[in-house]
Design an enzyme around this catalytic site. Structure first.
Site, PDB file in Angstrom:
ATOM      1  CB  THR A  78     -30.559 -28.237  -5.151  1.00 38.27           C
ATOM      2  OG1 THR A  78     -31.688 -28.572  -4.332  1.00 38.27           O
ATOM      3  CG2 THR A  78     -31.008 -27.193  -6.146  1.00 38.27           C
ATOM      4  CE1 TYR A 134     -30.934 -22.915  -3.510  1.00 38.11           C
ATOM      5  CE2 TYR A 134     -32.624 -24.619  -3.559  1.00 38.11           C
ATOM      6  CZ  TYR A 134     -31.307 -24.245  -3.390  1.00 38.11           C
ATOM      7  OH  TYR A 134     -30.367 -25.198  -3.103  1.00 38.11           O
ATOM      8  CD  GLU A 186     -36.502 -27.568  -3.061  1.00 39.70           C
ATOM      9  OE1 GLU A 186     -37.335 -26.807  -3.563  1.00 39.70           O
ATOM     10  OE2 GLU A 186     -36.801 -28.436  -2.219  1.00 39.70           O
ATOM     11  CE  LYS A 246     -27.997 -24.029  -5.419  1.00 40.96           C
ATOM     12  NZ  LYS A 246     -26.536 -24.216  -5.265  1.00 40.96           N
TER      13      LYS A 246
HETATM   14  P1  GDP Z   1     -36.038 -27.596   1.334  1.00 42.47           P
HETATM   15  O1  GDP Z   1     -36.551 -28.954   0.973  1.00 42.47           O
HETATM   16  O2  GDP Z   1     -34.779 -27.266   0.649  1.00 42.47           O
HETATM   17  O3  GDP Z   1     -37.029 -26.509   1.167  1.00 42.47           O
HETATM   18  O4  GDP Z   1     -35.622 -27.708   2.894  1.00 42.47           O
HETATM   19  P2  GDP Z   1     -36.392 -27.293   4.258  1.00 42.47           P
HETATM   20  O5  GDP Z   1     -35.702 -28.050   5.342  1.00 42.47           O
HETATM   21  O6  GDP Z   1     -36.463 -25.802   4.396  1.00 42.47           O
HETATM   22  O7  GDP Z   1     -37.898 -27.817   4.074  1.00 42.47           O
HETATM   23  C1  GDP Z   1     -38.201 -29.178   3.969  1.00 42.47           C
HETATM   24  C2  GDP Z   1     -39.721 -29.382   3.937  1.00 42.47           C
HETATM   25  O8  GDP Z   1     -40.249 -29.106   5.226  1.00 42.47           O
HETATM   26  C3  GDP Z   1     -40.482 -28.483   2.964  1.00 42.47           C
HETATM   27  O9  GDP Z   1     -41.437 -29.282   2.285  1.00 42.47           O
HETATM   28  C4  GDP Z   1     -41.192 -27.475   3.857  1.00 42.47           C
HETATM   29  O10 GDP Z   1     -42.411 -26.969   3.327  1.00 42.47           O
HETATM   30  C5  GDP Z   1     -41.455 -28.343   5.075  1.00 42.47           C
HETATM   31  N1  GDP Z   1     -41.695 -27.559   6.298  1.00 42.47           N
HETATM   32  C6  GDP Z   1     -42.785 -27.656   7.103  1.00 42.47           C
HETATM   33  N2  GDP Z   1     -42.708 -26.777   8.124  1.00 42.47           N
HETATM   34  C7  GDP Z   1     -41.533 -26.095   7.961  1.00 42.47           C
HETATM   35  C8  GDP Z   1     -40.902 -25.049   8.700  1.00 42.47           C
HETATM   36  O11 GDP Z   1     -41.400 -24.571   9.713  1.00 42.47           O
HETATM   37  N3  GDP Z   1     -39.700 -24.614   8.240  1.00 42.47           N
HETATM   38  C9  GDP Z   1     -39.101 -25.166   7.114  1.00 42.47           C
HETATM   39  N4  GDP Z   1     -37.898 -24.707   6.713  1.00 42.47           N
HETATM   40  N5  GDP Z   1     -39.694 -26.128   6.395  1.00 42.47           N
HETATM   41  C10 GDP Z   1     -40.889 -26.603   6.805  1.00 42.47           C
END
Ligand code: GDP
Length: 325
Positions: free
Chosen positions: A117, A141, A119, A145
């Site tokens: 990933t 996480y 990440e 990974k």
């Molecule tokens: P990630 O990149 O694997 O963590 O995928 P996510 O879709 O969970 O998050 C993408 C980005 O959106 C990250 O930078 C989060 O901090 C931001 N984000 C902002 N608000 C939210 C929220 O309400 N839910 C999630 N999941 N992410 C959020």
């Protein structure tokens, strides 16, 4: 992934854990022709039994605890599943193939794909990120990974196994879990548009991600196992957008203004953030001939349209899981 492999003529087996696993119903509806076998990434014996029973040519490990906020709450479990789970799958393949330090796999060996990933790049050392960019993960996480990534590389180098990792940037579709940002947003937009809700509560709007369509990414996974030589690849679009731009695009797709509905909620801010991810997928383009077909706007519009259709049946037609953790 299963759908793509069936289309290519593969016989596909899916590993299912637990006693009653609700997603199995969706898989059966989706594809009656995927066969299922029980097993768990926490149970070495079950993985050995599964490999013995199926005798696969290829193994794709897409299983993980993959929701970043949950990985702080259940850090040990994340390490067990997302990290050590990779070791157990590799060991199952190694043991069933009779591979040891003194006995390399021959022709017809089982090929292994690990879902790594973006990440892992975390606090990025350079932009865009390539296969050479050093890792600096920012969550349990991401750390788990990195373990799986290096272990896959190590089994390739130690035992001569065809074991590779795809460093996948965020990939989405209407089937995405509702806890992840793009699906949470598309579902939220649909609810507001249909009059079921007025607000959508989100966290950090300034982060940037390289978002692509999952259907494009699974093509790359299969291609990675179809090469002469095993190698790792970065898979992404090469274009990055902020969370705010994604939110704006999704609300606009439904004829709404996000500023009228989005509320910032500290519960969704993470202990450590990955600020900006952007892939350099040139190696995949040059060596695999892979390119994404669906662009950012098309992806976001597709997700909003799908959720509008889904929720036309009523406000509770989706299975939701959007807690803050
Ligand atoms: P990630 O990149 O694997 O963590 O995928 P996510 O879709 O969970 O998050 C993408 C980005 O959106 C990250 O930078 C989060 O901090 C931001 N984000 C902002 N608000 C939210 C929220 O309400 N839910 C999630 N999941 N992410 C959020």
């Amino acid at each position: 992934m299963a759908e793509h492999l069936v289309d290519l003529g593969y016989e596909v087996w899916g590993l299912v854990r637990g006693q009653a696993n609700p997603p199995v119903r969706h898989l059966r509806e989706l594809r009656g022709d995927v066969r299922l076998i029980r097993g768990d990434l926490l149970d070495q014996g079950s993985l050995i039994a599964a490999v013995e029973r199926v005798q696969p040519d290829e193994v794709y490990n897409l299983a993980a605890i993959s929701y970043v906020p949950m990985s702080w709450q259940q850090a040990e479990l994340t390490g067990e599943v997302t990290g050590l789970g990779v070791l157990r799958v590799l060991e199952a393949i190694r043991v069933c193939s009779g591979i040891s330090a003194s006995r390399s796999p021959g022709r017809g060996q089982i090929r292994f794909y690990q879902a790594s990933t973006s990440e892992m790049f975390g606090m990025v050392r350079e932009t865009p990120q390539t296969e050479q960019t050093p890792f600096h993960p920012r969550s349990p996480y991401g750390v788990a990974k990195v373990y799986g990534h290096f272990l896959t590389q190590n089994y390739r180098e130690s035992y001569g196994m065809y074991a590779v990792s795809g460093i996948m940037f965020n990939h989405e579709s209407p089937r995405r879990g509702t806890e992840f940002l793009p699906r949470k947003v598309s579902l939220g937009v649909a609810k507001i548009k249909l009059g079921y809700e007025r607000q959508l509560r989100l966290g950090n709007l300034t982060a940037s991600r390289d978002w692509g369509f999952a259907g494009d990414y699974v093509r790359a996974m299969q291609l990675m196992l179809a090469q002469d030589e095993p190698a790792d690849y970065v898979i992404g679009t090469g274009v990055t957008h902020t969370v705010e731009t994604l939110v704006d695009t999704a609300f606009s797709a439904a004829g709404l203004n996000w500023r009228d509905h989005v509320v910032t909620d500290a519960a969704f801010i993470r202990p450590a953030e990955v600020d900006r991810l952007c892939a350099d997928p040139s190696k995949a383009r040059d060596e695999l001939g892979w390119e994404p077909k669906i662009g950012f706007e098309e992806l976001v519009t597709m997700m909003v349209d799908a959720d509008l259709q889904l929720l036309a049946a009523g406000p509770h037609a989706s299975e939701e899981f959007a807690d803050a953790w």
